[in-house]
Design a protein around this motif. Sequence first.
Motif, PDB file in Angstrom:
ATOM      1  N   LEU B 108      -0.440  -0.974  -0.468  1.00  0.00           N
ATOM      2  CA  LEU B 108      -1.458  -0.468   0.677  1.00  0.00           C
ATOM      3  C   LEU B 108      -1.000  -0.094   1.996  1.00  0.00           C
ATOM      4  O   LEU B 108      -0.915   0.804   2.627  1.00  0.00           O
ATOM      5  N   THR B 111       2.461   2.022   2.423  1.00  0.00           N
ATOM      6  CA  THR B 111       1.729   3.433   2.396  1.00  0.00           C
ATOM      7  C   THR B 111       1.023   3.780   3.650  1.00  0.00           C
ATOM      8  O   THR B 111       1.426   4.987   4.439  1.00  0.00           O
ATOM      9  N   ALA B 112       0.336   2.872   4.214  1.00  0.00           N
ATOM     10  CA  ALA B 112      -0.679   3.174   5.368  1.00  0.00           C
ATOM     11  C   ALA B 112       0.556   3.272   6.390  1.00  0.00           C
ATOM     12  O   ALA B 112       0.071   4.372   7.479  1.00  0.00           O
ATOM     13  N   ALA B 114       3.636   4.305   6.153  1.00  0.00           N
ATOM     14  CA  ALA B 114       4.230   5.441   5.951  1.00  0.00           C
ATOM     15  C   ALA B 114       3.519   6.658   6.537  1.00  0.00           C
ATOM     16  O   ALA B 114       4.192   7.445   7.409  1.00  0.00           O
ATOM     17  N   VAL B 115       2.559   6.746   6.197  1.00  0.00           N
ATOM     18  CA  VAL B 115       1.481   7.913   6.630  1.00  0.00           C
ATOM     19  C   VAL B 115       1.629   8.013   8.353  1.00  0.00           C
ATOM     20  O   VAL B 115       1.693   8.885   8.921  1.00  0.00           O
ATOM     21  N   LEU B 116       1.378   6.569   8.659  1.00  0.00           N
ATOM     22  CA  LEU B 116       1.327   6.641  10.365  1.00  0.00           C
ATOM     23  C   LEU B 116       2.584   7.073  10.922  1.00  0.00           C
ATOM     24  O   LEU B 116       2.495   7.796  11.923  1.00  0.00           O
TER      25      LEU B 116
END
Lengths: 206, 206
Positions: B108, B111-112, B114-116
């Motif tokens: 989690l 991924t958070a 990575a998106v950021l």
Amino acid sequence: MPKLADHGERRAQIAEALLRIAGSKGLHAVTMRSVAAEAGFAVAVVQYYFESKEKLLFFGLQHLARRMGERVWAHVGPTGQAASPLRVVDAVLTQALPQDEESRVFHLVYTAYAVLSVTDSALATQPFMDGPNEMQAFLTDQLHKARDGGEIAARLDPEAEAAGLLAMSAGLGTSVLLGQRTADEALGVLRYHLERIAPGRFQWSP
Amino acid sequence: MPKLADHGERRAQIAEALLRIAGSKGLHAVTMRSVAAEAGFAVAVVQYYFESKEKLLFFGLQHLARRMGERVWAHVGPTGQAASPLRVVDAVLTQALPQDEESRVFHLVYTAYAVLSVTDSALATQPFMDGPNEMQAFLTDQLHKARDGGEIAARLDPEAEAAGLLAMSAGLGTSVLLGQRTADEALGVLRYHLERIAPGRFQWSP
DNA sequence: GCTTTGATAGTACACTCGTACTACCAAAGA
DNA sequence: TCTTTGGTAGTACGAGTGTACTATCAAAGC
């Protein structure tokens, strides 16, 4: 009654502005003020059409999902229902990769929403399961038809193949987003695996 | 000189607090105040060991990547270098799935981050390419060995297989996070595809 | 022509954020 | 013993947030 405004269209306009911001500056940059400015309205207008930011974010997600669905369908539809199931599978999975800017934004914002939904109960996780589940069921069905038609080997499990391909496509999409590989490279990997499922049957497309 | 404090340990403590918050409340809930409170320190202490929030976030990411690497390695190492390459591949991919709480948090938060990183230039995207690239190279190497050893068919392309499996594993992991399927179901899909690569050679594990 | 009312705009408030600043404490060296 | 200094705590400030509130505008109905 004064100048009637199409509420649906206004909400769509604002949602589009939201997606533009989320796609360029990130979902955390989505504020009442930034969305209003991007849409060319005053903050109170956004408040008028969406009573709270929570509602706005939720509608933005629905709007995104709707547009993604339309886009995929627009690419699958022309392929024709009567066409080879394998072509449909190829069309769906190819379209699931972020190849142009619009698709890139879709992937990014969708993923951002997905991550947010895990910890924020306000954003129900339901939309993130309905879409993929529907897609997997669709692909499974297509692969069943392909198997019945002898296009793929009988030993293959349509359900597991569909789930794996979809997950692979999603993973490849994320890697493209992060710049680990280009969209073409991702497409190459995907095509390799499709080719493994049905050797010699995926060479129609350039 | 007063009571010397181990800076490395303090920074680690604070980073752990950061990860606990990011894993439970989301990365957006990571604030100087929340991290300080979770770590049991005053805000100024966090400021003292990390001069800015940006530096803190970056260190948190490094700390996460380090722990993830250690964890994977701890599971792969015992398998032994001399062991069958396929066992190593299986161990790595299995471990890449969020099966327990710690792994779930890893996925989690990673991924958070990575998106950021896509929209925030402060968080370099490099860490998100080095790790996966290294992993893919490793798996490719193992599959090469497996092919040379006759464990998998000669027609298979180790590079494309490694990339596809890794992407599939990542995609499956995300679907588990979103609750689309359980970790066991994801493992089943993964095992099916491993089995397809090397029929009858993945039945040692329960 | 005047009133009603849907739509838009501007502003103010309470809150949280990151950060800077100062004060305090306690242990090591003189 | 006294001073220096690494570590900790508290607080204040400016910026930005969501939201509530009021004012303004313009078209439709009487």
